[in-house]
Design a protein around this motif. Structure first.
Motif, PDB file in Angstrom:
ATOM      1  N   THR A 105       5.050  36.114  16.785  1.00  0.00           N
ATOM      2  CA  THR A 105       5.292  37.287  16.380  1.00  0.00           C
ATOM      3  C   THR A 105       4.576  37.764  15.021  1.00  0.00           C
ATOM      4  N   ARG A 106       4.139  36.427  14.738  1.00  0.00           N
ATOM      5  CA  ARG A 106       3.232  36.641  13.117  1.00  0.00           C
ATOM      6  C   ARG A 106       4.449  36.756  11.847  1.00  0.00           C
ATOM      7  N   LYS A 107       5.549  36.736  12.340  1.00  0.00           N
ATOM      8  CA  LYS A 107       6.690  37.122  11.396  1.00  0.00           C
ATOM      9  C   LYS A 107       7.563  35.912  11.239  1.00  0.00           C
ATOM     10  N   GLY A 108       8.132  35.936   9.862  1.00  0.00           N
ATOM     11  CA  GLY A 108       9.023  34.709   9.865  1.00  0.00           C
ATOM     12  C   GLY A 108       9.805  34.579   8.376  1.00  0.00           C
ATOM     13  N   ILE A 109      10.181  33.518   7.818  1.00  0.00           N
ATOM     14  CA  ILE A 109      10.708  33.467   6.689  1.00  0.00           C
ATOM     15  C   ILE A 109       9.792  32.494   5.731  1.00  0.00           C
ATOM     16  N   PRO A 110      10.106  32.569   4.625  1.00  0.00           N
ATOM     17  CA  PRO A 110       9.080  31.650   3.692  1.00  0.00           C
ATOM     18  C   PRO A 110       8.632  30.298   4.123  1.00  0.00           C
ATOM     19  N   ILE A 111       9.703  29.401   4.460  1.00  0.00           N
ATOM     20  CA  ILE A 111       9.478  27.993   4.939  1.00  0.00           C
ATOM     21  C   ILE A 111       8.705  27.900   6.159  1.00  0.00           C
ATOM     22  N   SER A 112       9.011  28.730   7.248  1.00  0.00           N
ATOM     23  CA  SER A 112       8.348  28.737   8.337  1.00  0.00           C
ATOM     24  C   SER A 112       6.902  29.056   8.240  1.00  0.00           C
ATOM     25  N   LEU A 113       6.760  29.932   7.426  1.00  0.00           N
ATOM     26  CA  LEU A 113       5.441  30.570   7.118  1.00  0.00           C
ATOM     27  C   LEU A 113       4.603  29.331   6.541  1.00  0.00           C
ATOM     28  N   ALA A 114       5.147  28.811   5.573  1.00  0.00           N
ATOM     29  CA  ALA A 114       4.718  27.798   4.611  1.00  0.00           C
ATOM     30  C   ALA A 114       4.398  26.645   5.627  1.00  0.00           C
ATOM     31  N   VAL A 115       4.951  26.126   6.617  1.00  0.00           N
ATOM     32  CA  VAL A 115       4.679  25.182   7.313  1.00  0.00           C
ATOM     33  C   VAL A 115       3.209  25.351   8.225  1.00  0.00           C
ATOM     34  N   LEU A 116       3.102  26.563   8.723  1.00  0.00           N
ATOM     35  CA  LEU A 116       1.897  27.040   9.227  1.00  0.00           C
ATOM     36  C   LEU A 116       0.824  26.998   8.190  1.00  0.00           C
ATOM     37  N   TRP A 117       1.161  27.595   7.205  1.00  0.00           N
ATOM     38  CA  TRP A 117      -0.037  27.615   5.970  1.00  0.00           C
ATOM     39  C   TRP A 117      -0.466  26.362   5.692  1.00  0.00           C
ATOM     40  N   ILE A 131       6.911  23.528  -2.062  1.00  0.00           N
ATOM     41  CA  ILE A 131       8.073  23.545  -3.289  1.00  0.00           C
ATOM     42  C   ILE A 131       9.376  24.109  -2.731  1.00  0.00           C
ATOM     43  N   SER A 132      10.240  23.119  -2.742  1.00  0.00           N
ATOM     44  CA  SER A 132      11.666  23.863  -2.284  1.00  0.00           C
ATOM     45  C   SER A 132      12.377  24.272  -3.611  1.00  0.00           C
ATOM     46  N   PHE A 133      11.910  25.659  -4.193  1.00  0.00           N
ATOM     47  CA  PHE A 133      12.286  26.342  -5.254  1.00  0.00           C
ATOM     48  C   PHE A 133      13.583  26.861  -5.026  1.00  0.00           C
ATOM     49  N   PRO A 134      14.557  27.326  -5.754  1.00  0.00           N
ATOM     50  CA  PRO A 134      15.694  27.842  -5.616  1.00  0.00           C
ATOM     51  C   PRO A 134      15.546  29.112  -4.929  1.00  0.00           C
ATOM     52  N   GLY A 135      16.206  29.321  -3.955  1.00  0.00           N
ATOM     53  CA  GLY A 135      16.250  30.480  -3.377  1.00  0.00           C
ATOM     54  C   GLY A 135      14.901  31.122  -2.569  1.00  0.00           C
ATOM     55  N   PHE A 137      11.389  29.442  -0.802  1.00  0.00           N
ATOM     56  CA  PHE A 137      10.454  28.295  -0.396  1.00  0.00           C
ATOM     57  C   PHE A 137       9.027  28.946  -0.885  1.00  0.00           C
ATOM     58  N   LEU A 138       8.133  28.081  -1.718  1.00  0.00           N
ATOM     59  CA  LEU A 138       6.917  28.299  -2.326  1.00  0.00           C
ATOM     60  C   LEU A 138       5.894  27.356  -2.126  1.00  0.00           C
ATOM     61  N   ILE A 139       4.569  27.503  -2.292  1.00  0.00           N
ATOM     62  CA  ILE A 139       3.578  26.814  -2.022  1.00  0.00           C
ATOM     63  C   ILE A 139       2.697  26.552  -3.344  1.00  0.00           C
ATOM     64  N   ASP A 144      -9.649  23.471  -8.366  1.00  0.00           N
ATOM     65  CA  ASP A 144     -10.629  22.875  -9.603  1.00  0.00           C
ATOM     66  C   ASP A 144     -10.184  23.233 -10.974  1.00  0.00           C
ATOM     67  N   GLU A 145      -9.843  24.620 -10.898  1.00  0.00           N
ATOM     68  CA  GLU A 145      -9.339  25.339 -12.097  1.00  0.00           C
ATOM     69  C   GLU A 145      -7.965  25.227 -12.456  1.00  0.00           C
ATOM     70  N   GLY A 146      -7.185  24.511 -11.653  1.00  0.00           N
ATOM     71  CA  GLY A 146      -5.733  24.173 -12.041  1.00  0.00           C
ATOM     72  C   GLY A 146      -4.928  24.224 -10.646  1.00  0.00           C
ATOM     73  N   LEU A 147      -3.740  24.928 -10.662  1.00  0.00           N
ATOM     74  CA  LEU A 147      -2.798  24.887  -9.918  1.00  0.00           C
ATOM     75  C   LEU A 147      -2.508  26.577  -9.540  1.00  0.00           C
ATOM     76  N   ILE A 148      -2.368  26.664  -8.249  1.00  0.00           N
ATOM     77  CA  ILE A 148      -1.905  28.138  -7.888  1.00  0.00           C
ATOM     78  C   ILE A 148      -0.354  27.716  -7.199  1.00  0.00           C
ATOM     79  N   ILE A 149       0.227  28.547  -7.816  1.00  0.00           N
ATOM     80  CA  ILE A 149       1.596  28.791  -7.003  1.00  0.00           C
ATOM     81  C   ILE A 149       1.911  30.066  -6.298  1.00  0.00           C
ATOM     82  N   GLN A 150       1.999  29.887  -5.056  1.00  0.00           N
ATOM     83  CA  GLN A 150       1.976  31.282  -4.392  1.00  0.00           C
ATOM     84  C   GLN A 150       3.252  31.497  -3.483  1.00  0.00           C
ATOM     85  N   ASP A 151       3.447  32.619  -3.058  1.00  0.00           N
ATOM     86  CA  ASP A 151       4.603  33.132  -2.304  1.00  0.00           C
ATOM     87  C   ASP A 151       4.116  33.048  -0.935  1.00  0.00           C
ATOM     88  N   PRO A 152       4.649  31.959   0.072  1.00  0.00           N
ATOM     89  CA  PRO A 152       4.168  32.222   1.517  1.00  0.00           C
ATOM     90  C   PRO A 152       4.332  33.405   2.137  1.00  0.00           C
TER      91      PRO A 152
END
Length: 282
Positions: A105-117, A131-135, A137-139, A144-152
């Motif tokens: 379906t290409r549709k999911g919730i943060p954690i299931s999308l994150a597993v595929l990503w 990242i098991s962020f409260p409320g 899930f994040l990636i 090289d430039e550092g860290l990226i925290i993104q919304d899955p």
């Protein structure tokens, strides 16, 4: 002489997958969570589909691409070309946690999308973690430039201010003053594969409990106990569901395990009373 081999149950297969933390196959284990609802699911086909996506992604990478360039290409491929995103119409649908359904379906919730990503990120040599962020899930992606925290859900990067803002409702809910809150970096610790699976199962536990679907709830609790055998609250929860389903002896065993082993359980009088009621049943 013919030899008959009985195929392992879905739960036994899951037990084998999660036996060791080292090289735990997250994608296969996550995909296997759907087997309780869809026993005919072909897990190998799910893995093949993701491998095919990874091959397409690799062919789209420019030669010698940096980690940042690979992240940009992956996000364009995943969100723009393939169209992965949130299932806004039914966020509580258990299918949002089923990898094969998310693929279809290409549709999911943060954690299931994150597993595929994350699986695709690994396929192109990115160092990325969940990242098991409260409320929500994040990636986390190392470049090289550092860290990226993104919304899955979207692939959009999150600033420190945005992350602090997301934590604010939880700080208030926990009754903490601003100076009592743990530093932001402690909320950005990478989640292990076991922790990711546990969070997926807890999501399903909540969904099935709210839907009063005792058989599916029981299946999820079986898996949680396999995954976290020393988390004794799972035995309590399973024991209560077993009692609801009329399986008295199994319910007693689980509830007694909880009473014996849980450290200072807050609900001890309630559970002991439930045990006495079960013992009194004819």
């Amino acid at each position: 002489m013919s030899l008959n081999f009985e195929a392992p149950s879905a739960l036994e297969h899951f037990r084998c997958l999660v036996r060791e933390d080292l090289d735990l196959p997250l994608l296969e284990a996550a995909a296997s969570l759907a087997l309780d609802a869809e026993p005919a699911l072909d897990l190998q086909d799910v893995l093949f589909q993701v491998d095919s996506l990874a091959a397409r992604l690799r062919s789209a990478l420019p030669q010698g691409a940096s980690a940042l360039q690979r992240t940009v290409v992956l996000n364009e491929f995943f969100y723009d070309k393939l169209g992965f995103g949130v299932n806004a119409n039914d966020f509580a649908d258990p299918a949002n946690s089923f990898v094969h359904r998310v693929l279809a379906t290409r549709k999911g919730i943060p954690i299931s999308l994150a597993v595929l990503w994350l699986e695709l990120a690994t396929a192109i040599g990115l160092k990325a973690q969940g990242i098991s962020f409260p409320g929500h899930f994040l990636i986390k992606v190392h470049v090289d430039e550092g860290l990226i925290i993104q919304d899955p859900l979207t692939g959009r990067g999150l600033t420190q201010d945005a992350l602090q803002e997301r934590l604010e409702p939880f700080r208030e809910g926990w009754g903490l003053a601003q100076d009592e809150m743990a530093p932001l970096h402690l909320f950005l610790v990478p989640a292990s594969s076991r922790e990711i699976l546990e969070r997926m199962l807890r999501n399903l536990q909540t969904i099935h409990a709210q839907a009063e679907d005792a058989p599916q709830l029981l299946a999820v609790l079986h898996r949680l106990i396999v995954l976290r055998p020393q988390e004794y609250s799972h035995y309590r929860d399973r024991g209560l569901v077993l009692a609801q389903l009329g399986q008295r002896d199994a319910a007693l065993q689980d509830l007694q395990t909880y009473v014996r082993h849980a450290p200072a359980p807050h609900d001890l009088p309630l559970i002991e009373a439930r045990i006495e009621l079960l013992r009194a049943e004819p």
